[in-house]
Design an enzyme around this catalytic site. Structure first.
Site, PDB file in Angstrom:
ATOM      1  N   ARG A 178       0.370  -1.113   0.264  1.00  0.00           N
ATOM      2  CA  ARG A 178       0.281   0.206  -0.262  1.00  0.00           C
ATOM      3  C   ARG A 178       0.580   1.395   0.455  1.00  0.00           C
ATOM      4  NH1 ARG A 178      -3.985   3.616   3.030  1.00  0.00           N
ATOM      5  NH2 ARG A 178      -5.286   4.313   1.600  1.00  0.00           N
ATOM      6  N   SER A 179       2.168   0.838   0.167  1.00  0.00           N
ATOM      7  CA  SER A 179       3.437   2.188   0.499  1.00  0.00           C
ATOM      8  C   SER A 179       3.577   2.986  -0.950  1.00  0.00           C
ATOM      9  CB  SER A 179       4.300   2.009   0.935  1.00  0.00           C
ATOM     10  OG  SER A 179       5.601   2.420   0.892  1.00  0.00           O
ATOM     11  N   PRO A 180       3.586   4.445  -1.648  1.00  0.00           N
ATOM     12  CA  PRO A 180       3.862   4.764  -3.208  1.00  0.00           C
ATOM     13  C   PRO A 180       5.337   4.340  -3.097  1.00  0.00           C
ATOM     14  CG  PRO A 180       2.735   6.330  -1.273  1.00  0.00           C
ATOM     15  CD  PRO A 180       1.780   4.912  -1.159  1.00  0.00           C
ATOM     16  N   TYR A 181       5.577   4.711  -1.500  1.00  0.00           N
ATOM     17  CA  TYR A 181       7.232   5.383  -1.780  1.00  0.00           C
ATOM     18  C   TYR A 181       7.664   3.940  -0.902  1.00  0.00           C
ATOM     19  CZ  TYR A 181       6.306  10.189  -0.073  1.00  0.00           C
ATOM     20  OH  TYR A 181       6.228  11.531   0.556  1.00  0.00           O
ATOM     21  N   SER A 182       7.567   2.803  -0.911  1.00  0.00           N
ATOM     22  CA  SER A 182       8.095   1.398  -1.439  1.00  0.00           C
ATOM     23  C   SER A 182       7.915   0.997  -3.008  1.00  0.00           C
ATOM     24  CB  SER A 182       7.191   0.639  -0.887  1.00  0.00           C
ATOM     25  OG  SER A 182       7.331   0.397   0.956  1.00  0.00           O
TER      26      SER A 182
END
Length: 216
Positions: A12-16
């Site tokens: 769910r993490s765009p930074y991931s």
């Protein structure tokens, strides 16, 4: 000697998503093993998370991830559907979560099959890269193929080994909590946490201090 880092990562993490191409490049260039350890997002792990944060924070994140994707030349669009079910107006998290559990278990199964990082990148490229209905049809199977993994085996493991995979994910989350940071992407080397896609250069500096060498 090959050095190893743990990578705590969320679908769910765009930074991931934004960090993953650089981590893959790091692994390709340097004698480095990356132990992929998927975790559930804080929004699911902590139901009150969004109630405690400044309401300006999500708006900043949206602006930030779009410009970071532009700078990196990566496709980026709001996911359709979101990996978690959340009312963005009220920030309320739904009790039923049909996507994130399956995704995280698939990520854990992919790590066990041999390359969770490549699978995560292929899946995240669909979730965050503008693919509508990424959860339907052959999208996930195609992502597994791109990563060189056996989709049928991943799918069977996710459906038939739910309790075991959930236990492995719980262990990942406990290790993340013990590391000194709660966010993702989180890289952990020799007990030292490096949080965020903007700390990869710092991580590389530390690894080279500890004898990291380029691949031949």
């Amino acid at each position: 000697m090959t050095l190893t880092i743990d990578l705590f990562w969320s679908f769910r993490s765009p930074y991931s998503y934004l960090a993953t191409p650089r981590l893959l490049a790091l692994r390709a260039e340097w004698d480095l093993a990356i132990r992929f350890r998927p975790v559930r997002p804080l929004a699911v792990r902590d139901a009150g998370f969004f109630e405690r944060i400044d309401p300006r924070w999500p708006l900043y994140v949206v602006r930030d991830v779009f410009r970071l994707a532009q700078m990196a030349g990566l496709p980026f669009a709001p996911p359709r559907p979101d990996p978690i079910v959340q009312n963005m107006a009220t920030r309320e998290i739904a009790a039923e979560q049909p996507h994130i559990g399956r995704l995280t278990r698939l990520g854990q199964a992919a790590a066990e099959q041999g390359d969770g990082l490549a699978f995560a990148h292929a899946v995240a490229s669909r979730i965050w890269g503008g693919t509508p209905d990424w959860h339907q049809g052959t999208h996930l199977a195609e992502a597994a193929a791109v990563a060189g993994l056996d989709w049928a085996a991943l799918d069977i493991a996710e459906r038939e080994e739910t309790a075991r995979l959930d236990a492995a994910i719980a262990a990942n989350e406990a290790a993340q909590d013990a590391s000194g940071h709660w966010g993702v992407p989180l890289m952990l080397f020799d007990g030292e946490p490096f949080f965020g896609q903007d700390r990869i250069d710092v991580l590389l500096w530390r690894l080279r201090q500890n004898g990291l060498v380029a691949r031949e």
